[in-house]
Design an enzyme around this catalytic site. Structure first.
Site, PDB file in Angstrom:
ATOM      1  N   ASP A   1       0.812  -1.222   0.000  1.00 66.45           N
ATOM      2  CA  ASP A   1       0.000   0.000   0.000  1.00 66.45           C
ATOM      3  C   ASP A   1       0.844   1.269   0.000  1.00 66.45           C
ATOM      4  O   ASP A   1       0.484   2.259  -0.620  1.00 66.45           O
ATOM      5  CB  ASP A   1      -1.041   0.011   1.129  1.00 66.45           C
ATOM      6  CG  ASP A   1      -0.467  -0.072   2.527  1.00 66.45           C
ATOM      7  OD1 ASP A   1       0.714  -0.440   2.667  1.00 66.45           O
ATOM      8  OD2 ASP A   1      -1.203   0.224   3.482  1.00 66.45           O
TER       9      ASP A   1
ATOM     10  N   ALA B   1      -2.506  -5.072  18.913  1.00 64.20           N
ATOM     11  CA  ALA B   1      -1.172  -5.360  18.356  1.00 64.20           C
ATOM     12  C   ALA B   1      -1.101  -6.704  17.645  1.00 64.20           C
ATOM     13  O   ALA B   1      -0.074  -7.346  17.604  1.00 64.20           O
ATOM     14  CB  ALA B   1      -0.088  -5.282  19.442  1.00 64.20           C
TER      15      ALA B   1
ATOM     16  N   GLY C   1      -2.189  -6.948  14.408  1.00 59.62           N
ATOM     17  CA  GLY C   1      -2.159  -6.688  12.971  1.00 59.62           C
ATOM     18  C   GLY C   1      -3.540  -6.734  12.336  1.00 59.62           C
ATOM     19  O   GLY C   1      -3.681  -6.939  11.145  1.00 59.62           O
TER      20      GLY C   1
ATOM     21  N   SER D   1      -6.024   0.167  15.505  1.00 58.43           N
ATOM     22  CA  SER D   1      -5.875   1.633  15.494  1.00 58.43           C
ATOM     23  C   SER D   1      -6.748   2.284  14.419  1.00 58.43           C
ATOM     24  O   SER D   1      -7.417   3.288  14.675  1.00 58.43           O
ATOM     25  CB  SER D   1      -4.408   2.043  15.331  1.00 58.43           C
ATOM     26  OG  SER D   1      -3.866   1.514  14.158  1.00 58.43           O
TER      27      SER D   1
ATOM     28  N   ASP E   1      -5.551   0.431   5.712  1.00 55.72           N
ATOM     29  CA  ASP E   1      -6.303   0.105   6.921  1.00 55.72           C
ATOM     30  C   ASP E   1      -7.529   0.994   7.076  1.00 55.72           C
ATOM     31  O   ASP E   1      -8.643   0.516   7.263  1.00 55.72           O
ATOM     32  CB  ASP E   1      -5.413   0.227   8.163  1.00 55.72           C
ATOM     33  CG  ASP E   1      -4.266  -0.774   8.133  1.00 55.72           C
ATOM     34  OD1 ASP E   1      -4.247  -1.628   7.229  1.00 55.72           O
ATOM     35  OD2 ASP E   1      -3.393  -0.687   9.014  1.00 55.72           O
TER      36      ASP E   1
ATOM     37  N   TYR F   1       8.958  -1.404  10.288  1.00 59.97           N
ATOM     38  CA  TYR F   1       8.007  -0.958   9.256  1.00 59.97           C
ATOM     39  C   TYR F   1       8.568   0.278   8.551  1.00 59.97           C
ATOM     40  O   TYR F   1       8.656   0.330   7.321  1.00 59.97           O
ATOM     41  CB  TYR F   1       6.660  -0.640   9.913  1.00 59.97           C
ATOM     42  CG  TYR F   1       5.555  -0.332   8.951  1.00 59.97           C
ATOM     43  CD1 TYR F   1       4.654  -1.312   8.562  1.00 59.97           C
ATOM     44  CD2 TYR F   1       5.414   0.936   8.403  1.00 59.97           C
ATOM     45  CE1 TYR F   1       3.631  -1.031   7.665  1.00 59.97           C
ATOM     46  CE2 TYR F   1       4.404   1.227   7.509  1.00 59.97           C
ATOM     47  CZ  TYR F   1       3.516   0.238   7.148  1.00 59.97           C
ATOM     48  OH  TYR F   1       2.512   0.519   6.258  1.00 59.97           O
TER      49      TYR F   1
END
Length: 399
Positions: free
Chosen positions: A43, A131, A133, A137, A181, A231
């Site tokens: 992405d 956390a 994945g 968030s 996301d 990341y």
């Protein structure tokens, strides 16, 4: 794991709201988590992604206030108690405080020209493993977006809500994620996956018809401590590889080229490590385009093979898997009848998915779980997937 959260579970949040704030909430909200079927680490490289929204998510109840105060309470972090701040206060709270997501979204929407001149009370409860994945968030960011939209009667286009959540994550929280996301949480729909071109934001909803198979999420239960630094490191590495290719190719992202073009120009990338990183980004993008076609045609066997190839690329070229994810995925791939399995999300722990025959689910979870425990020394968790709706207002709180 049903659809929207059962009413008695929402009543728990309503009770907590009344206890903490001494008033009743006016409205109920839901925002899902997401899992990406294929298209990992593409992405932020201008490629395609193929996520689904889960019926696991974040639930909230809220009420607008008559003053400037924002008061927040999370059933997931009761030890933090009620967090309060003035609506105009954009100072960042100490790290890992979920109120920063609220501040970030308020700031982004204010910068888009929405006048948020009153505060609000908000209580939330999430059933997404933190956390893991699965985008807890982004789920929270879009929940805050729909809460503000409803309480202040704003007509905010869905893409603006998505962008506000993304901006909060990047600029306020400080993680350089791509748009997948927030986009999937914002635009998700039941029983469909989102085929999104992150370069153009063109997308289409593709029906997910799996017949006698189902998607199982496998959670390593390993906290992803490395994830932010690694990341951002991968973002940097693929950018450097892109710059090397741009010396001869008129491209704006790694998503702009196919494998043939990449192979014939790969000599431009002198560093063997950067070459591997770029090869993953390009090949994963091509796999995703192909996988969507196969799923739409009902070819689950080919779709599953592409999931397997995706994991191999993430392991060998992108180096984001690790012993926990590799153990889970290998055990899943070796289970009789499984069509494919791969890690999903940023990696370094978190989750993987597998395409499993429905009739074998219990045995699959038992065998793969036993293998994982034997190698890693603690238990994995398994969730069956139902594909639910995007972030939304559920309705008013009845008296």
């Amino acid at each position: 794991m049903g659809g929207i959260m059962k009413k008695q579970d929402l009543s728990q949040i309503i009770t907590a709201f009344q206890t903490q704030f001494n008033t009743r909430p006016s409205d109920m909200f839901f925002s899902p988590g997401r899992v990406n079927l294929i298209g990992e680490h593409t992405d932020y490289n201008g490629g395609h992604v193929f996520p689904i929204t889960l019926t696991l998510g974040t639930y909230g109840v809220a009420r607008r206030r008559k003053d400037q105060l924002v008061r927040l309470y999370s059933l997931n972090f009761p030890e933090l108690g009620v967090i309060s701040f003035e609506i105009s206060d954009t100072t960042k709270l100490p790290e890992h405080n979920w109120a920063n997501f609220v501040k970030g979204v308020i700031k982004s929407l204010t910068e888009l020209g929405y006048v948020i001149d009153y505060g609000f009370d908000l209580a939330i409860d999430g059933d997404i493993p933190i956390a893991a994945g699965l985008s807890s968030s982004a789920s929270l960011e879009l929940l805050i977006g729909v809460v503000i939209q409803r309480l202040f009667d704003f007509k905010i286009p869905r893409l603006q809500l998505v962008m506000a959540g993304h901006q909060a994550e990047n600029d306020f929280i400080g993680v350089n994620t791509g748009l997948m996301d927030q986009f999937s949480v914002g635009f998700g729909a039941p029983n469909t996956a989102i085929f999104l071109d992150t370069n153009t934001l063109g997308y289409r909803l593709v029906p997910v018809i799996l017949h006698d198979y189902e998607i199982i999420i496998m959670n390593t239960n390993k906290p992803r401590s490395l994830v932010t630094s690694k990341y951002n490191e991968r973002v940097r590495e693929t950018q450097q590889a892109l710059q090397a290719l741009q010396t001869e190719l008129p491209i704006e992202s790694l998503g702009d080229i196919d494998m043939t073009t990449f192979t014939s120009h790969q000599k431009l990338i002198k560093d063997p490590l950067l070459l591997k990183r770029a090869r993953h980004a390009v090949s994963e993008n091509q796999r995703t385009i192909k996988a969507v076609k196969q799923l739409a045609q009902g070819d689950l066997i080919e779709f599953g093979m592409l999931l397997n190839q995706s994991h191999a690329s993430l392991r060998d070229d992108y180096d984001v898997t690790g012993i926990e994810l590799d153990t889970l995925v290998t055990a899943a791939q070796e289970f009789p009848g499984v069509l494919g399995a791969r890690m999903t999300g940023a990696g370094f722990g978190g989750c993987a998915i597998a395409l499993v025959p429905k009739k074998s689910r219990a045995r699959f979870e038992q065998q793969v779980g036993a293998r994982f425990h034997q190698v890693v020394g603690y238990d994995a968790s398994f969730y069956d997937v139902e594909i639910g709706p995007g972030a939304q207002w559920i309705g008013p709180v009845k008296d």
